[in-house]
Structures are given as C-alpha cells and as structure tokens.
Motif scaffolding. Structure first.
Motif, mmCIF file in Angstrom:
data_model
loop_
_atom_site.group_PDB
_atom_site.id
_atom_site.type_symbol
_atom_site.label_atom_id
_atom_site.label_comp_id
_atom_site.label_asym_id
_atom_site.label_seq_id
_atom_site.Cartn_x
_atom_site.Cartn_y
_atom_site.Cartn_z
ATOM 1 N N LEU A 10 0.849 -1.185 0.000
ATOM 2 C CA LEU A 10 0.000 0.000 0.000
ATOM 3 C C LEU A 10 0.886 1.237 0.000
ATOM 4 O O LEU A 10 1.492 1.583 1.008
ATOM 5 N N ILE A 12 1.117 5.021 0.207
ATOM 6 C CA ILE A 12 0.199 5.990 0.793
ATOM 7 C C ILE A 12 0.628 7.420 0.479
ATOM 8 O O ILE A 12 1.795 7.784 0.635
ATOM 9 N N VAL A 17 -4.413 5.141 -0.678
ATOM 10 C CA VAL A 17 -3.540 4.250 -1.431
ATOM 11 C C VAL A 17 -3.446 4.777 -2.858
ATOM 12 O O VAL A 17 -4.461 5.081 -3.488
ATOM 13 N N PRO A 32 -6.753 2.826 2.639
ATOM 14 C CA PRO A 32 -5.768 1.855 3.120
ATOM 15 C C PRO A 32 -6.333 0.832 4.107
ATOM 16 O O PRO A 32 -5.929 -0.344 4.090
ATOM 17 N N CYS A 35 -8.388 -1.664 2.066
ATOM 18 C CA CYS A 35 -7.461 -2.495 1.277
ATOM 19 C C CYS A 35 -6.781 -3.534 2.153
ATOM 20 O O CYS A 35 -6.690 -4.725 1.788
ATOM 21 N N LEU A 49 3.195 -1.082 3.937
ATOM 22 C CA LEU A 49 2.608 0.251 3.831
ATOM 23 C C LEU A 49 3.761 1.237 3.740
ATOM 24 O O LEU A 49 4.584 1.325 4.649
ATOM 25 N N VAL A 69 -4.698 0.926 10.078
ATOM 26 C CA VAL A 69 -4.419 -0.277 9.287
ATOM 27 C C VAL A 69 -4.071 -1.450 10.208
ATOM 28 O O VAL A 69 -4.526 -2.579 10.006
#
Length: 253
Positions: A10, A12, A17, A32, A35, A49, A69
């Motif tokens: 991911l 960012i 994302v 995010p 996802c 990430l 997340v």
C-alpha cells in the motif's frame, strides 16, 4: 523447497492508497484500511505500507494511518517512509507495525541500521533500496534516495551487503525502471542482491502478470513477492497467484 510469501504493498499519499509508474503519475487505489482488510481476508501473507512522500516532504510517517491499518491487519505488517531516527522507528512499531523499512535515512546514517537492529532485533529492520540501472557501476545498478529522485553514485549490491552487515534482517530492492511498468521484475537486480546476502530478499517493482512472479521466485530467487497495482485493481487475485506458483513448482503458504 522454500516457500515464497505474497506481499501486497500500500503506497500511501495524503491518507489514500496510490499507484504510479516509475514513482510518478500517481492514481488513487482506495482506502488503506479497507485495502488491508481485504488483503488479509484474501490470503496475503505479508503487507507493506509505504508513506511514499514522507521523506521528500521532510515529515514523519502518518501514524494515524498506521494505527488504523494495524487494527484490521492479521498478518505481518511492514511500514516505511519518513523513518529517520530510532524514535521514529519506535513510534511506528508502537502504532502496530511488525517491522520498519528504512531507505534514505539508512543511506545517510548507516549507523541507524545497527541501532535499530540492536534495539528492536534484526527481524524488525528492513532496508529498502531504490535502484536504477547504471552500467558504470560493478553490479550495473545505482542506489537512489529521496523517493527515487536522487542518485548517490553507490552500487546497489554493495550497499545491500553493507546493510546486511550492519544488521538489516530483510532487503527490499525496487527497480526504478520497472516500477509500475508491469513489464516484469528486474531479475538481474533481485538475483544480484540475493546472491550477495543471506537474509531474505523482497522482489519489488514491475509485476504485471503471473509469469513475472514465477520469474522472481525462480530466476531471481526472491523470498517475498511484493506487488501493488495488479492486486489493487483486481488484475491478479492472490489465491490465483498462489495456485499458479504451486502448479509451477514454487511452494506458497
């Protein structure tokens, strides 16, 4: 036979994302948290990430995104971008990450790798290496920093060896030329680093079809296969990828 792991990434920017080509031309790929939740449900083995503009914008990783997340993530979770000190790394781990990934800061302060390995354990320290082709260097690849924008003149394979010697537990090379192009991973880069170090190596940058993952696992000898856009936009499903790899003699989890 070793097992390869599948790792969606991911990238960012501003809490969303995104995915681009060769580190530019970014487009939105979703929330995010959503996802991450979907990837965990759909069989991903690891998650990355990367706060891709943190270093260039001279700011810290967005810890709020990391926390949110982490709340939905049930698999090992690596976070990078804007980590420039032990305190930054500690904050990211405290926010829920299992590992930290350092790139530009590791290059500028190689002692940070050693300090993080001693404090947190090598298994929690990933050194990411953005690289581009440069035939003037021994390996043919040059390290880039600042989000892939600044050439260093340093050989990428040699830097990977130094990072391992200082305590990096995983090496994450990304080919600038291949990133987002979907034309295949940069196999010589991955293989060159894998043959130079003993720690796991993550293949990153360029996956566009199932065969590319197989090439990275076999020819490139990668331990973890990272990809972004083909997963984000539903072009390849993780379970289909795992089945394909197994059908072609590569074990998966």
């Amino acid at each position: 036979m070793k097992k390869v792991l599948i790792m969606p990434c991911l990238d960012i920017k501003e809490g969303r994302v995104v995915k681009g080509v060769q580190f530019v031309n970014l487009r939105d790929a979703g929330d995010p948290v959503e996802c991450a939740r979907i990837y965990c449900e759909n069989g991903a083995d690891e998650l990355a990430l990367l706060d891709i503009t943190a270093t260039v914008e001279k700011r810290k990783t967005t810890l709020d995104v990391v926390r949110r997340v982490a709340e939905v993530t049930t698999i090992p979770f690596t976070v990078g971008g804007g980590i420039a000190s032990l305190a930054d790394a500690e904050a990211v781990l405290a926010a829920g990450a299992n590992r930290v990934s350092i790139s530009s800061a590791a290059y500028r302060q190689p002692e940070l790798i050693e300090q993080a390995a001693v404090k947190f354990g090598s298994e929690k320290v990933v050194v990411a290496i953005d690289a581009d082709r440069n035939p003037a260097l021994p390996s043919g690849y040059e390290v880039y920093i600042n989000g892939g924008n600044t050439a260093t003149g340093i050989d990428a394979v040699e830097w990977a060896k130094q990072a391992e010697a200082r305590g990096a537990g995983i090496i994450l090379p990304t080919s600038k030329a291949c990133d987002g192009a979907k034309s295949g991973y940069d196999i010589p880069l991955i293989k060159g680093i894998k043959e130079a170090v003993k720690v796991p190596v993550i293949a990153s940058g360029g996956a566009g079809k199932l065969e590319h993952f197989l090439d990275a696992a076999t020819e490139g000898q990668a331990d973890i296969l990272l990809a972004a856009s083909v997963f984000h936009f539903g072009e390849i499903l993780i379970q289909d990828l795992k089945q394909y790899l197994q059908d072609n003699g590569v074990a998966t989890v």
